[in-house]
Design an enzyme around this catalytic site. Structure first.
Site, PDB file in Angstrom:
ATOM      1  N   ASP A  47       0.848  -1.195   0.000  1.00 61.03           N
ATOM      2  CA  ASP A  47       0.000   0.000   0.000  1.00 61.03           C
ATOM      3  C   ASP A  47       0.886   1.248   0.000  1.00 61.03           C
ATOM      4  O   ASP A  47       1.591   1.522   0.971  1.00 61.03           O
ATOM      5  CB  ASP A  47      -0.889  -0.002   1.258  1.00 61.03           C
ATOM      6  CG  ASP A  47      -1.839   1.192   1.273  1.00 61.03           C
ATOM      7  OD1 ASP A  47      -2.957   1.057   0.744  1.00 61.03           O
ATOM      8  OD2 ASP A  47      -1.454   2.260   1.799  1.00 61.03           O
ATOM      9  N   TYR A  52       3.282   9.861  -0.750  1.00 59.47           N
ATOM     10  CA  TYR A  52       4.368   9.291   0.065  1.00 59.47           C
ATOM     11  C   TYR A  52       5.729   9.514  -0.610  1.00 59.47           C
ATOM     12  O   TYR A  52       6.773   9.359   0.028  1.00 59.47           O
ATOM     13  CB  TYR A  52       4.176   7.789   0.313  1.00 59.47           C
ATOM     14  CG  TYR A  52       2.903   7.390   1.040  1.00 59.47           C
ATOM     15  CD1 TYR A  52       2.085   8.333   1.668  1.00 59.47           C
ATOM     16  CD2 TYR A  52       2.510   6.061   1.116  1.00 59.47           C
ATOM     17  CE1 TYR A  52       0.926   7.962   2.319  1.00 59.47           C
ATOM     18  CE2 TYR A  52       1.347   5.680   1.768  1.00 59.47           C
ATOM     19  CZ  TYR A  52       0.545   6.647   2.364  1.00 59.47           C
ATOM     20  OH  TYR A  52      -0.605   6.253   3.004  1.00 59.47           O
ATOM     21  N   LYS A  77      -2.603   5.948  -4.470  1.00 54.00           N
ATOM     22  CA  LYS A  77      -3.703   6.884  -4.170  1.00 54.00           C
ATOM     23  C   LYS A  77      -3.509   8.235  -4.856  1.00 54.00           C
ATOM     24  O   LYS A  77      -2.373   8.701  -5.008  1.00 54.00           O
ATOM     25  CB  LYS A  77      -3.794   7.108  -2.646  1.00 54.00           C
ATOM     26  CG  LYS A  77      -3.709   5.827  -1.835  1.00 54.00           C
ATOM     27  CD  LYS A  77      -3.891   6.032  -0.342  1.00 54.00           C
ATOM     28  CE  LYS A  77      -3.565   4.760   0.420  1.00 54.00           C
ATOM     29  NZ  LYS A  77      -2.177   4.644   0.864  1.00 54.00           N
ATOM     30  N   HIS A 110      -7.411   9.676  -1.998  1.00 57.47           N
ATOM     31  CA  HIS A 110      -6.727   9.623  -0.705  1.00 57.47           C
ATOM     32  C   HIS A 110      -7.536  10.238   0.446  1.00 57.47           C
ATOM     33  O   HIS A 110      -7.582   9.715   1.544  1.00 57.47           O
ATOM     34  CB  HIS A 110      -5.364  10.310  -0.828  1.00 57.47           C
ATOM     35  CG  HIS A 110      -4.348   9.834   0.161  1.00 57.47           C
ATOM     36  ND1 HIS A 110      -3.015   9.698  -0.150  1.00 57.47           N
ATOM     37  CD2 HIS A 110      -4.460   9.448   1.449  1.00 57.47           C
ATOM     38  CE1 HIS A 110      -2.365   9.262   0.919  1.00 57.47           C
ATOM     39  NE2 HIS A 110      -3.216   9.109   1.897  1.00 57.47           N
TER      40      HIS A 110
HETATM   41  P1  NAD Z   1       0.863   1.629  12.001  1.00 57.98           P
HETATM   42  O1  NAD Z   1      -0.233   1.585  13.007  1.00 57.98           O
HETATM   43  O2  NAD Z   1       1.082   0.471  11.093  1.00 57.98           O
HETATM   44  O3  NAD Z   1       2.135   1.991  12.828  1.00 57.98           O
HETATM   45  C1  NAD Z   1       3.401   1.933  12.276  1.00 57.98           C
HETATM   46  C2  NAD Z   1       4.400   2.052  13.411  1.00 57.98           C
HETATM   47  O4  NAD Z   1       4.147   1.002  14.367  1.00 57.98           O
HETATM   48  C3  NAD Z   1       5.813   1.799  12.892  1.00 57.98           C
HETATM   49  O5  NAD Z   1       6.415   2.995  12.524  1.00 57.98           O
HETATM   50  C4  NAD Z   1       6.482   1.146  14.062  1.00 57.98           C
HETATM   51  O6  NAD Z   1       7.054   2.146  14.863  1.00 57.98           O
HETATM   52  C5  NAD Z   1       5.370   0.512  14.838  1.00 57.98           C
HETATM   53  N1  NAD Z   1       5.402  -0.964  14.670  1.00 57.98           N
HETATM   54  C6  NAD Z   1       5.221  -1.683  13.538  1.00 57.98           C
HETATM   55  N2  NAD Z   1       5.285  -2.993  13.811  1.00 57.98           N
HETATM   56  C7  NAD Z   1       5.512  -3.114  15.132  1.00 57.98           C
HETATM   57  C8  NAD Z   1       5.678  -4.214  15.994  1.00 57.98           C
HETATM   58  N3  NAD Z   1       5.601  -5.477  15.553  1.00 57.98           N
HETATM   59  N4  NAD Z   1       5.891  -3.965  17.314  1.00 57.98           N
HETATM   60  C9  NAD Z   1       5.941  -2.700  17.795  1.00 57.98           C
HETATM   61  N5  NAD Z   1       5.785  -1.606  17.018  1.00 57.98           N
HETATM   62  C10 NAD Z   1       5.578  -1.816  15.694  1.00 57.98           C
HETATM   63  O7  NAD Z   1       0.642   2.984  11.183  1.00 57.98           O
HETATM   64  P2  NAD Z   1       0.821   3.468   9.717  1.00 57.98           P
HETATM   65  O8  NAD Z   1       2.133   3.090   9.127  1.00 57.98           O
HETATM   66  O9  NAD Z   1       0.476   4.884   9.727  1.00 57.98           O
HETATM   67  O10 NAD Z   1      -0.331   2.678   8.938  1.00 57.98           O
HETATM   68  C11 NAD Z   1      -0.105   1.549   8.122  1.00 57.98           C
HETATM   69  C12 NAD Z   1      -0.250   1.901   6.668  1.00 57.98           C
HETATM   70  O11 NAD Z   1      -1.543   2.481   6.431  1.00 57.98           O
HETATM   71  C13 NAD Z   1       0.707   2.986   6.157  1.00 57.98           C
HETATM   72  O12 NAD Z   1       2.006   2.555   5.978  1.00 57.98           O
HETATM   73  C14 NAD Z   1      -0.002   3.398   4.908  1.00 57.98           C
HETATM   74  O13 NAD Z   1       0.206   2.462   3.872  1.00 57.98           O
HETATM   75  C15 NAD Z   1      -1.454   3.401   5.359  1.00 57.98           C
HETATM   76  N6  NAD Z   1      -1.916   4.736   5.795  1.00 57.98           N
HETATM   77  C16 NAD Z   1      -2.877   5.350   5.077  1.00 57.98           C
HETATM   78  C17 NAD Z   1      -3.339   6.599   5.448  1.00 57.98           C
HETATM   79  C18 NAD Z   1      -4.424   7.251   4.633  1.00 57.98           C
HETATM   80  O14 NAD Z   1      -4.715   8.435   4.851  1.00 57.98           O
HETATM   81  N7  NAD Z   1      -5.051   6.542   3.724  1.00 57.98           N
HETATM   82  C19 NAD Z   1      -2.813   7.262   6.556  1.00 57.98           C
HETATM   83  C20 NAD Z   1      -1.820   6.620   7.290  1.00 57.98           C
HETATM   84  C21 NAD Z   1      -1.393   5.358   6.906  1.00 57.98           C
END
Ligand code: NAD
Length: 277
Positions: A47, A52, A77, A110
């Site tokens: 994704d 990004y 997106k 998005h």
């Molecule tokens: P997430 O909740 O996946 O959090 C990511 C953070 O969690 C990492 O930076 C890391 O520090 C921590 N983490 C990951 N694995 C872990 C583990 N096993 N143990 C402990 N900590 C851990 O948040 P995210 O990255 O914001 O969301 C996931 C994906 O969703 C993004 O990468 C993106 O592709 C998507 N996203 C979309 C939007 C949107 O507006 N559509 C916004 C934000 C994110």
């Protein structure tokens, strides 16, 4: 491990791996290495988004992986300032080129960016792109019920997904119920609370983790999968990528699932969709 990821069938008949890998905040210079790691771990669903700034790195990792295109599921997106007709078509072409692909599996608006009032026009453009075969499925992100209602009343195409901020402490009951009613799958972004909400330290989460010999993150990912959400946790670290992928050998009990669901606090950790324009 790859084969163990369940697929869900979208309302257009295409399937999507329920667990993927997200690349929000993955530095462009590090993206190829990080996505290569994710593909080696077993992820097949990536994704990304134009905003990004890392579509090229994603594309390079996909190309050099040697994995057949048919096994991959790639989402990108449309950014807010490209909403419209020609601007959206151009932005889509640019994304495809950066990704080095001739189609994406899923293309999303998005954010609704309601102050610009172009999301219905953009949605019609995405429908044209889907018709051309260059996006297999189309959907939206960060849409609330009033935004979805406008798509349903002003067009005849129902989004395949709505990608929204969602985790056990913020479950968005209203929009998820609306989506379910209309056959729209929910993709949960920030599934682990983005580190801004201490989900992994909640007692009910750590207790379930201990009971199953798993980690708190695995318990939360399992909660999403059992909820029916599509989810793509992000990590730059290969060991965490592997940890987040290793969630198919246990199941939360009915009680564990219910106690984790009771963590609902009703507060988003990120921006309100009406305010991102
Ligand atoms: P997430 O909740 O996946 O959090 C990511 C953070 O969690 C990492 O930076 C890391 O520090 C921590 N983490 C990951 N694995 C872990 C583990 N096993 N143990 C402990 N900590 C851990 O948040 P995210 O990255 O914001 O969301 C996931 C994906 O969703 C993004 O990468 C993106 O592709 C998507 N996203 C979309 C939007 C949107 O507006 N559509 C916004 C934000 C994110």
């Amino acid at each position: 491990m790859t084969n163990s990821v369940p697929t869900l069938t979208l309302n257009d008949g295409h399937t999507i791996p329920q667990l993927g890998f997200g690349v929000f905040k993955v530095e462009p210079t590090e993206t190829t290495r990080i996505v290569t790691d994710a593909l080696e771990v077993g992820y097949r669903h990536i994704d990304t988004a134009a905003v990004y700034g890392n579509e090229e790195g994603v594309g390079q990792a996909l190309a050099s992986s040697g994995i057949d295109r048919s096994e991959l599921f790639v989402t990108t997106k449309l950014w807010n300032d490209k909403q419209g007709t020609q601007s959206a078509l151009d932005a889509f072409d640019e994304s495809l080129e950066k990704l080095g692909l001739d189609y994406v599996d899923l293309y999303l608006i998005h954010w609704p960016a309601p102050a610009n009032d172009k999301f219905v026009e953009s949605w019609k453009t995405l429908a044209e792109i889907r018709k051309s075969g260059r996006a297999r499925s189309i959907g939206v992100s960060n849409f609330l019920v009033p935004h979805l209602e406008r798509l349903l009343t002003e067009t005849d195409v129902v989004p395949a997904v709505n990608q929204i901020e969602l985790h056990p402490a913020y479950q968005q009951a209203e929009v998820t119920a609306f989506a379910r009613e209309h056959g729209i799958h929910i993709e949960a972004w920030g599934p682990l609370g983005q580190g801004k909400y201490p989900l992994l330290e909640e007692g009910v989460v750590t207790a379930a983790a201990e009971a199953h010999g798993k980690t708190p993150a695995q318990v939360i990912i399992r909660w999403h999968l059992q909820t029916g959400n599509i989810v793509f946790p992000k990590s730059n670290r290969r060991e965490r990528m592997a940890e987040n992928f290793d969630v198919f050998d246990f199941e939360l009990s009915h009680t564990e699932f219910a106690t984790i669901s009771a963590l609902e606090r009703g507060g988003r950790v990120s921006a309100h969709p009406n305010e991102v324009n």
